[in-house]
Write a protein that holds these residues in place. Structure first.
Motif, PDB file in Angstrom:
ATOM      1  N   ARG A  94     -10.216  -7.865  -0.960  1.00  0.00           N
ATOM      2  CA  ARG A  94      -9.487  -8.521   0.105  1.00  0.00           C
ATOM      3  C   ARG A  94     -10.300  -8.504   1.395  1.00  0.00           C
ATOM      4  NH1 ARG A  94      -6.847  -4.868   3.628  1.00  0.00           N
ATOM      5  NH2 ARG A  94      -5.636  -6.538   4.548  1.00  0.00           N
ATOM      6  N   SER A 114     -10.463  -7.633  12.689  1.00  0.00           N
ATOM      7  CA  SER A 114     -11.627  -6.745  12.746  1.00  0.00           C
ATOM      8  C   SER A 114     -12.192  -6.748  14.151  1.00  0.00           C
ATOM      9  CB  SER A 114     -12.687  -7.198  11.749  1.00  0.00           C
ATOM     10  OG  SER A 114     -13.179  -8.460  12.128  1.00  0.00           O
ATOM     11  N   LEU A 115     -12.840  -5.644  14.495  1.00  0.00           N
ATOM     12  CA  LEU A 115     -13.497  -5.558  15.802  1.00  0.00           C
ATOM     13  C   LEU A 115     -14.870  -6.196  15.716  1.00  0.00           C
ATOM     14  CD1 LEU A 115     -12.635  -1.999  17.134  1.00  0.00           C
ATOM     15  CD2 LEU A 115     -11.618  -4.179  17.734  1.00  0.00           C
ATOM     16  N   GLY A 147      -5.967   0.758   1.260  1.00  0.00           N
ATOM     17  CA  GLY A 147      -6.721  -0.460   0.992  1.00  0.00           C
ATOM     18  C   GLY A 147      -6.912  -1.335   2.220  1.00  0.00           C
ATOM     19  N   MET A 148      -6.477  -0.847   3.375  1.00  0.00           N
ATOM     20  CA  MET A 148      -6.629  -1.636   4.593  1.00  0.00           C
ATOM     21  C   MET A 148      -7.636  -0.922   5.491  1.00  0.00           C
ATOM     22  SD  MET A 148      -2.585  -2.472   5.090  1.00  0.00           S
ATOM     23  CE  MET A 148      -2.586  -4.032   5.931  1.00  0.00           C
ATOM     24  N   THR A 149      -8.177  -1.659   6.454  1.00  0.00           N
ATOM     25  CA  THR A 149      -9.189  -1.037   7.299  1.00  0.00           C
ATOM     26  C   THR A 149      -8.530  -0.095   8.301  1.00  0.00           C
ATOM     27  OG1 THR A 149      -9.117  -2.746   8.981  1.00  0.00           O
ATOM     28  CG2 THR A 149     -10.638  -3.105   7.157  1.00  0.00           C
ATOM     29  N   ASP A 201     -13.862  -1.056  11.098  1.00  0.00           N
ATOM     30  CA  ASP A 201     -13.729  -2.082  10.066  1.00  0.00           C
ATOM     31  C   ASP A 201     -13.976  -1.540   8.668  1.00  0.00           C
ATOM     32  OD1 ASP A 201     -13.124  -3.919  12.011  1.00  0.00           O
ATOM     33  OD2 ASP A 201     -15.226  -4.399  12.366  1.00  0.00           O
ATOM     34  N   ASP A 202     -14.043  -0.206   8.543  1.00  0.00           N
ATOM     35  CA  ASP A 202     -14.185   0.384   7.202  1.00  0.00           C
ATOM     36  C   ASP A 202     -12.812   0.577   6.586  1.00  0.00           C
ATOM     37  OD1 ASP A 202     -16.837   0.417   7.478  1.00  0.00           O
ATOM     38  OD2 ASP A 202     -17.050   2.572   7.799  1.00  0.00           O
ATOM     39  N   VAL A 203     -12.793   0.574   5.274  1.00  0.00           N
ATOM     40  CA  VAL A 203     -11.513   0.744   4.605  1.00  0.00           C
ATOM     41  C   VAL A 203     -11.066   2.201   4.742  1.00  0.00           C
ATOM     42  CG1 VAL A 203     -12.716   0.999   2.399  1.00  0.00           C
ATOM     43  CG2 VAL A 203     -10.310   0.431   2.414  1.00  0.00           C
ATOM     44  N   ILE A 207     -13.145  -5.812   1.266  1.00  0.00           N
ATOM     45  CA  ILE A 207     -12.733  -4.512   0.735  1.00  0.00           C
ATOM     46  C   ILE A 207     -12.721  -4.606  -0.785  1.00  0.00           C
ATOM     47  CG2 ILE A 207     -10.843  -2.858   0.607  1.00  0.00           C
ATOM     48  CD1 ILE A 207     -10.042  -3.880   3.407  1.00  0.00           C
ATOM     49  N   MET A 259     -10.130  -0.320  -4.157  1.00  0.00           N
ATOM     50  CA  MET A 259      -9.481   0.430  -3.086  1.00  0.00           C
ATOM     51  C   MET A 259      -8.062  -0.069  -2.831  1.00  0.00           C
ATOM     52  SD  MET A 259     -11.941   2.423  -2.048  1.00  0.00           S
ATOM     53  CE  MET A 259     -11.033   3.080  -0.664  1.00  0.00           C
ATOM     54  N   VAL A 260      -7.797  -1.315  -3.215  1.00  0.00           N
ATOM     55  CA  VAL A 260      -6.547  -1.957  -2.823  1.00  0.00           C
ATOM     56  C   VAL A 260      -5.445  -1.616  -3.822  1.00  0.00           C
ATOM     57  CG1 VAL A 260      -5.460  -4.162  -2.317  1.00  0.00           C
ATOM     58  CG2 VAL A 260      -7.854  -3.823  -1.786  1.00  0.00           C
ATOM     59  N   ALA A 261      -4.282  -1.246  -3.300  1.00  0.00           N
ATOM     60  CA  ALA A 261      -3.165  -0.895  -4.170  1.00  0.00           C
ATOM     61  C   ALA A 261      -2.569  -2.154  -4.791  1.00  0.00           C
ATOM     62  CB  ALA A 261      -2.106  -0.150  -3.378  1.00  0.00           C
ATOM     63  N   GLU A 303       0.826  -1.201   0.000  1.00  0.00           N
ATOM     64  CA  GLU A 303       0.000   0.000   0.000  1.00  0.00           C
ATOM     65  C   GLU A 303       0.866   1.260   0.000  1.00  0.00           C
ATOM     66  OE1 GLU A 303      -3.414   0.289   0.082  1.00  0.00           O
ATOM     67  OE2 GLU A 303      -3.678  -1.852  -0.157  1.00  0.00           O
ATOM     68  N   PRO A 362     -10.282  -8.151   5.390  1.00  0.00           N
ATOM     69  CA  PRO A 362      -9.388  -7.571   6.395  1.00  0.00           C
ATOM     70  C   PRO A 362      -8.767  -8.661   7.269  1.00  0.00           C
ATOM     71  CG  PRO A 362     -11.497  -6.435   6.362  1.00  0.00           C
ATOM     72  CD  PRO A 362     -11.637  -7.618   5.481  1.00  0.00           C
ATOM     73  N   ARG A 390     -15.669  -7.000   6.760  1.00  0.00           N
ATOM     74  CA  ARG A 390     -16.319  -6.756   5.476  1.00  0.00           C
ATOM     75  C   ARG A 390     -15.264  -6.770   4.375  1.00  0.00           C
ATOM     76  NH1 ARG A 390     -19.184  -3.318   8.792  1.00  0.00           N
ATOM     77  NH2 ARG A 390     -17.721  -1.617   8.435  1.00  0.00           N
ATOM     78  N   GLY A 442      -9.223   4.236   3.037  1.00  0.00           N
ATOM     79  CA  GLY A 442      -9.275   5.138   1.885  1.00  0.00           C
ATOM     80  C   GLY A 442     -10.648   5.741   1.664  1.00  0.00           C
ATOM     81  N   ALA A 443     -11.689   5.150   2.270  1.00  0.00           N
ATOM     82  CA  ALA A 443     -13.044   5.642   2.047  1.00  0.00           C
ATOM     83  C   ALA A 443     -13.486   6.626   3.125  1.00  0.00           C
ATOM     84  CB  ALA A 443     -14.016   4.461   1.996  1.00  0.00           C
TER      85      ALA A 443
END
Lengths: 427, 271
Positions: free
Chosen positions: A405, A410-411, B99-101, B156-158, A417, A421-423, A285, A407, A415, B160-161
């Motif tokens: 991808r 997560s807490l 691209g990561m949360t 848990d949201d990405v 991605i 969005m992913v590089a 990233e 994650p 969800r 970049g958003a």
């Protein structure tokens, strides 16, 4: 009107291309090759292109303007993937019970590429380092296996980890000087490394046998029990009191590569959820941000290279014992390209996608063999289908069959991605 | 207050361009030190030298921890400045792992705690090396910072958003997960609306005071004078790579040199 003009233009391009490619055929003559001119074949090709283009354009025009969003497609794929993976796993695990010898051999080949794909996925998909010389580690694994087995008489289960270890060492050795390069430059240097390894193997005749390769590599044993068609003392069939049959070895080999592939999968899935894998993805990233957080970028890249190389080494060792003969011809650039194509087609970082792509590209291409249309075996055209599949996937699903991808931590509920969005990483 | 960072005769030259010219200043522990100046004054270059992205042409950057342990930042490799000397930074153009949360961003920042060395990282694959309790602690720290920046709901949201302001806050939280003694912020208020700048000021004051985390000094580059004057304890003004003023916000504001640099003496435009 514009449609017609567009179709005519396409036909013209087709005429220019196919005029030589299809129109001229070389045939062996009495003294030299003779050119045969085939205008009717060109005409057919051009007409097909003309009407094909026309059909495509009218289909596009008639299609409703609102296209299905990429999110919807991804959701469908994800749902399918949830059920597809276990089904594929069970189908593969039970394959020796329903498939014949030919399909088992094909299965072994496909699984080898699945394993290579998963190994390369660590380097390209997770760490974002474009490696065009992956076959070098495959070769190192195969040759170290072959040399240890033939020169020192070590057994399969000793040589297998040695092959992986040697390949990993090579991965780290190559990594040190080149990992400061990025993107295209890294790709070129790894490509060169792949070639260097092949050329060294080809020319170091005293060690590797040069172009003659190494033959008589011992076959794998089942806890010391050999597999041989003749049976006899100390063989698998003798020990279990069953009829000796060569397919026992094939089934054993099938489960060995199945186990190795699953090991690759398990390790990479596990690493993804651990700090090391997360650091690889972070590196893909943004490398600068990684450095600012105190992550040792060099070490992190080296581990990705080394672990990816190790799995290639395992696959290479397996390849050597299966073939019982290896030569530099098996480790050309096209192998690297095929494995990379599998990873890209499957979707960078996606385990299921890579497995599917390997099955389609290797298995599918092989299944074309024997299908004869108009006097030509379709397997001759496998590269054409390869190219077609690549173009189709890149047009329809630019990020590979299965993209997006999950994650690593997560807490709440994790969800997916979206791939956009992913590089992709710049090396 | 004890000296935390001491910059002595720092010079950075890019070919014929002298970006920073024998600059000296100090940042004291427990304070917010702001570095201001017109565009192109060399502020970000100073930051890049302190955080190891540039190697200074000459000069000394000494960091002293509360325990008395000292580091020469100009001779430490880049990643060790964050890891050992505990200097963390943010970037002028946000550099999140898009691209990561949100949570993953905070976990990557704790990489060195989670994985002290490669061997332990590999052992964790087989469930060895006591990884689980370490991860639980790391998650707790991530939760603490998520609460502090008000992004728990979006963990848990990405990344970049996220909206722009939230990305700025997340980048600060990510830097704080390194457990820094000095946090270097490169224009944290850029692009924020007045309400968001106020929230940012409050967050920075809480970080300095140790209300969240273990207390941390801040070095700040900022163009938003409202923020600078409100929260800084000490202001250093740069122009053309040289220090033109140094002191309390009040003193700096009334310094004729500063007014000249900002309002322009001759051909220079308004900042």
């Amino acid at each position: 009107m514009t449609m017609l003009r567009d179709a005519l233009l396409s036909a013209l391009v087709a005429l220019g291309l196919f005029g030589v490619m299809i129109g001229l055929k070389t045939d062996p003559g009495p003294t030299s090759l003779v050119l045969t001119w085939r205008p009717e074949a060109v005409a057919i090709a051009v007409v097909v292109v003309f009407f094909g283009r026309l059909a495509l354009l009218s289909w596009r025009a008639s299609r409703p303007a609102v296209a299905k969003g990429p999110g919807q497609v991804a959701a469908v794929m994800r749902k399918a993937g949830k059920y597809l993976a276990p089904v594929l796993l069970v189908l593969t695990a039970t394959m020796p019970f329903y498939a014949g010898r030919y399909y088992l051999d094909l299965g072994i080949l496909v699984l080898t590429y699945v394993m290579l794909g998963w190994g390369l996925n660590i380097v390209v998909g997770l760490a974002g380092l474009l490696d065009l010389g992956y076959v070098a580690f495959y070769a190192v694994g195969a040759y170290s296996f072959a040399l240890f087995a033939t020169e020192y008489g070590l057994g399969f289960w000793t040589c297998l980890p040695l092959g992986g270890l040697f390949a990993a060492t090579f991965g780290v050795l190559l990594g040190f000087p080149v990992l400061r390069l990025r993107g295209d430059y890294l790709a070129i240097v790894t490509l060169a490394f792949g070639e260097i390894v092949r050329v060294v193997i080809l020319n170091w005749v005293s060690l590797t046998g040069g172009p003659n390769g190494i033959s008589g590599i011992p076959r794998p044993t089942f806890f010391g029990l050999t597999f041989s068609a003749a049976g006899g003392e100390g063989s698998f069939a003798d020990f279990f009191g069953i009829e000796p049959d060569i397919s026992q070895r094939v089934i054993f080999l099938f489960y060995v590569i199945f186990g190795l592939a699953l090991l690759t999968n398990w390790v990479s899935l596990r690493l993804r959820n651990l700090p090391l894998g997360r650091a690889w993805e972070a590196l893909r990233e943004d490398e600068v941000a990684c450095r600012s957080l105190g992550i040792n970028v060099t070490i992190t890249k080296l581990t990705a290279f080394g672990i990816g190389a190790m799995f290639a080494g395992f696959a290479g060792a397996f390849f050597a014992t299966r073939q019982a003969f290896i030569s530099p011809e098996s480790f050309t650039f096209i192998e690297s390209a095929i494995v990379l194509a599998i990873v890209v087609l499957g979707g960078l970082g996606s385990q299921l996608g890579v497995a599917m792509a390997a099955a389609v590209m290797i298995g599918g291409a092989e299944l074309l063999r024997g299908i004869v249309i108009a006097g030509v075996d379709l397997v001759e055209y496998r590269m054409l289908f390869f190219g077609l599949a690549l173009v189709l996937v890149m047009v329809l699903r630019p990020r590979g069959l299965v993209s997006g991808r999950t994650p690593s931590v997560s807490l709440g509920k994790a969800r997916e991605i979206p791939a956009e969005m992913v590089a992709e990483g710049r090396g | 207050m004890a000296e935390l960072l001491s910059v002595e005769n720092l010079t950075m030259r890019f070919g014929g361009l002298l970006a920073v010219d024998t600059l000296s200043f100090t940042a004291r522990a427990g304070e917010i030190t702001a570095v201001i100046g017109p565009n192109g004054a060399g502020k970000t270059t100073v930051f890049n030298c302190i955080t190891g992205f540039y190697r200074p042409t000459s000069g000394q950057l000494s960091l002293t921890h509360a325990g008395g342990h000292g580091f020469q930042l100009q001779s430490l490799p880049g990643h060790r400045i964050a890891r050992v000397a505990r200097v963390a930074r943010t970037f002028q153009n946000i550099r999140l792992f898009a691209g990561m949360t949100v949570l993953e961003n905070l976990m990557v920042a704790q990489h060195n705690t989670l994985m002290p060395n490669v061997a332990s990282g590999l052992l964790a694959v087989f469930g060895l090396g006591g990884y689980r309790p370490i991860q639980a602690r790391a998650l707790d720290k991530a939760r603490l910072w998520l609460d502090a920046i008000g992004l728990t709901e979006r963990a848990d949201d990405v990344a970049g958003a996220l909206p722009y302001g939230a990305q700025r806050r997340l980048e600060i939280a990510r830097a704080m997960c390194v457990d820094p003694v000095l946090l270097c912020l490169d224009e944290p208020a850029a692009g924020l609306n007045p309400r968001e700048s106020d929230e940012l000021s409050a967050l920075l004051l809480r970080i300095r005071g140790g209300e969240i985390g273990d207390g941390c000094s801040i070095l700040l580059i900022e163009h938003d004078m409202g923020v600078v004057m409100r929260i800084s304890d000490h202001v250093v003004v740069l122009d053309h790579g040289k220090k033109i003023s140094d002191g309390t916000p009040e003193a700096v504001r009334n310094d004729p040199h500063v007014i000249a640099a900002y309002l322009g003496d001759g051909d220079e435009g308004l900042e």
